[in-house]
Design an enzyme around this catalytic site. Structure first.
Site, PDB file in Angstrom:
ATOM      1  N   ASP A   1      40.032  43.584  36.969  1.00 49.83           N
ATOM      2  CA  ASP A   1      39.852  43.995  38.374  1.00 49.83           C
ATOM      3  C   ASP A   1      41.051  43.605  39.230  1.00 49.83           C
ATOM      4  O   ASP A   1      41.701  42.597  38.955  1.00 49.83           O
ATOM      5  CB  ASP A   1      38.598  43.329  38.963  1.00 49.83           C
ATOM      6  CG  ASP A   1      37.310  43.931  38.430  1.00 49.83           C
ATOM      7  OD1 ASP A   1      37.363  45.063  37.914  1.00 49.83           O
ATOM      8  OD2 ASP A   1      36.260  43.277  38.544  1.00 49.83           O
TER       9      ASP A   1
ATOM     10  N   ARG B   1      31.304  38.968  37.171  1.00 49.02           N
ATOM     11  CA  ARG B   1      30.669  39.145  38.493  1.00 49.02           C
ATOM     12  C   ARG B   1      29.149  39.128  38.365  1.00 49.02           C
ATOM     13  O   ARG B   1      28.452  38.525  39.171  1.00 49.02           O
ATOM     14  CB  ARG B   1      31.090  40.482  39.117  1.00 49.02           C
ATOM     15  CG  ARG B   1      32.514  40.501  39.614  1.00 49.02           C
ATOM     16  CD  ARG B   1      32.820  41.823  40.274  1.00 49.02           C
ATOM     17  NE  ARG B   1      33.055  42.894  39.337  1.00 49.02           N
ATOM     18  CZ  ARG B   1      32.840  44.174  39.604  1.00 49.02           C
ATOM     19  NH1 ARG B   1      32.336  44.541  40.763  1.00 49.02           N
ATOM     20  NH2 ARG B   1      33.123  45.104  38.716  1.00 49.02           N
TER      21      ARG B   1
END
Length: 233
Positions: free
Chosen positions: A56, A190
């Site tokens: 990311d 996450r």
């Protein structure tokens, strides 16, 4: 780790290049930059360049970039075990489970001790069912999940089996908790942050992430863009 000066032939025959992806860059941007640098310095019109496992923009660390004939190794490399270090922030959640979106809910944390935090890690060791974040690049009906999320469309995401072989808390600086995780392909850190918060009876989101290892490849051996430019002909 010693790095040699590359030749155009090296890139065509195939290389696995280790990069330390900077914060804020997409994996795609780094691949594009590397492809452009190779083409420019080696005077090659066309060269295959691809990465083995997206990182990311809000994460830094190890990204494997393959060139030439070694792009065939991408799938095999993507399947390797990965190690991450980072920070969870307790007492709040965000829709993306990280800092891409603003805090949407806050929670009490007074009931949580350091022992609770360390104890919660054991809930996640082994093969677990994990639901990927709605803000992810996974596709459903030909559309990326984050496109649904940004349009405010509700969507059901099936869980998937992932394996966490190591999960340790390295420091607690309330409300921040530093961790190290070793996990299988397809694990979302996450989602782990979000689930970790739920296990503690509070909220949590991922506030920093660094990929430190892919299989036997280490971030300590990785190059930044400037370091790579210095090895070009």
């Amino acid at each position: 780790m010693e790095h040699k000066i590359y030749t155009p032939e090296d890139f065509k025959e195939g290389q696995i290049l280790l990069f330390d992806k900077p914060l804020g860059w997409t994996s795609f941007q780094l691949v594009n930059k590397v492809r452009w640098l190779i083409r420019k310095s080696c005077h090659i019109k066309k060269i295959k360049v691809g990465h083995a496992g997206t990182l990311d923009p809000l994460a830094s660390g190890l990204l494997l970039i393959c060139t030439g004939k070694f792009t065939k190794k991408i799938e095999e490399l993507q399947g390797q075990v990965k190690e991450y270090t980072g920070t969870f922030t307790l007492g709040a959640t965000t829709p993306s489970y990280d800092m891409e979106t603003e805090v949407n809910e806050t929670f009490e944390t007074e009931h949580i001790s350091e022992e609770d935090i360390i104890g919660a890690t054991f809930e996640f060791i082994g093969v677990i069912d994990q639901v990927p974040p709605v803000f992810s690049a996974l596709k459903k009906d030909g559309k990326r999940m984050y496109e649904y999320a940004r349009n405010g469309e509700a969507i059901e995401i099936p869980s998937r089996k992932v394996e966490i072989t190591e999960f340790e808390i390295t420091e607690v600086r309330f409300p921040e908790v530093d961790f190290r995780v070793v996990c299988s392909k397809g694990t979302y850190i996450r989602s782990l942050a979000n689930d970790f918060g739920k296990t503690l009876g509070t909220g949590a989101y991922l506030s920093s992430l660094r990929r430190t290892k892919i299989g036997g490849f280490l971030v300590e051996d990785a190059l930044d863009v400037t370091g790579f430019e210095n090895l070009l002909p």
